[in-house]
Motif scaffolding. Structure first.
Motif, short mmCIF file in Angstrom:
data_model
loop_
_atom_site.label_atom_id
_atom_site.label_comp_id
_atom_site.label_asym_id
_atom_site.label_seq_id
_atom_site.Cartn_x
_atom_site.Cartn_y
_atom_site.Cartn_z
N GLU A 3 0.87 -1.24 -0.06
CA GLU A 3 -0.02 -0.03 -0.17
C GLU A 3 0.67 1.20 -0.23
N THR A 5 0.88 5.35 0.19
CA THR A 5 0.03 6.75 0.67
C THR A 5 0.85 7.78 0.93
N ARG A 7 1.08 11.41 3.27
CA ARG A 7 0.55 12.03 4.43
C ARG A 7 1.27 13.28 4.72
N ALA A 64 5.94 10.43 0.94
CA ALA A 64 5.32 9.25 0.34
C ALA A 64 5.69 7.96 1.38
N GLU A 66 5.67 3.66 1.35
CA GLU A 66 4.95 2.48 0.76
C GLU A 66 5.09 1.06 1.77
N HIS A 115 4.99 7.71 -6.50
CA HIS A 115 5.16 8.09 -5.23
C HIS A 115 5.15 9.79 -5.62
N ARG A 118 1.62 11.27 -6.65
CA ARG A 118 0.92 11.26 -5.44
C ARG A 118 1.31 12.66 -4.31
N GLU A 122 -0.97 15.86 -3.71
CA GLU A 122 -1.42 16.28 -2.14
C GLU A 122 -0.87 17.74 -2.21
#
Length: 185
Positions: A3, A5, A7, A64, A66, A115, A118, A122
């Motif tokens: 996964e 993401t 943040r 990022a 992973e 990455h 993303r 963001e």
């Protein structure tokens, strides 16, 4: 792929952000920066600077992730007036709503996995939420990978260049500008 993401960074991420920055520069910029500059990078000082930025701004920092690994980061915030200026030094008409993506790095071994996109998406969302209408960034002219990344995000060279002193060697950078509404494909 585990996964993945993005943040907001927290102060405890500062050391890993510094490690990624220094390792990535030493790998990706070995042909752009003098060896003495790369060898002189101080991990503790970089971590302190990142911790202060995370805690105090003005840039927002995103990471990022992973699986359990922090693999990249992005810092973006309001663009200083001199960063938006044209070659003659005149600030952009929209200077109050321009965001500067000051750093976007993904550790090379984690590259080509989405990455960077993303992170940019963001950061763009956060900058739009803060009132920014477009973004700018500076990229070394010889860094074809990063130029290509921003071009795929629909950013363009705006014709402004600058030359920095990189340890006695000139480093020419081009300014790119583009949308803060990044669509991931």
């Amino acid at each position: 792929m585990a996964e993945a993401t993005v943040r907001p960074a927290v102060p405890a991420d500062a050391g890993e952000i510094a490690r990624i920055q220094l390792d990535t520069w030493r790998t990706a910029y070995a042909d752009l920066l003098p060896e003495a500059v790369l060898e002189g990078l101080d991990a503790e000082q970089a971590a302190l600077t990142w911790r202060q930025t995370i805690e105090q701004g003005p840039a927002l920092v995103f990471v990022a992730v992973e699986g359990p690994y922090l693999v990249g980061f992005c810092a973006a915030g309001p663009a200083p007036q001199d960063e938006t200026a044209d070659a003659a030094g005149s600030p952009a008409k929209d200077v109050e709503t321009v965001a500067l993506v000051s750093t976007l790095l993904v550790e090379p071994r984690w590259g080509r996995r989405g990455h960077g996109g993303r992170l940019l998406a963001e950061a763009g969302r956060a900058m739009r939420d803060a009132g920014s209408t477009r973004g700018i960034t500076w990229v070394p002219e010889a860094d074809k990978a990063t130029l290509g990344f921003f071009e795929r995000a629909r950013w363009v060279r705006d014709g402004t260049v600058r030359t920095l002193d990189a340890g006695g060697r000139p480093l020419r950078e081009v300014r790119m500008t583009g949308t803060l509404s990044i669509e991931l494909i």
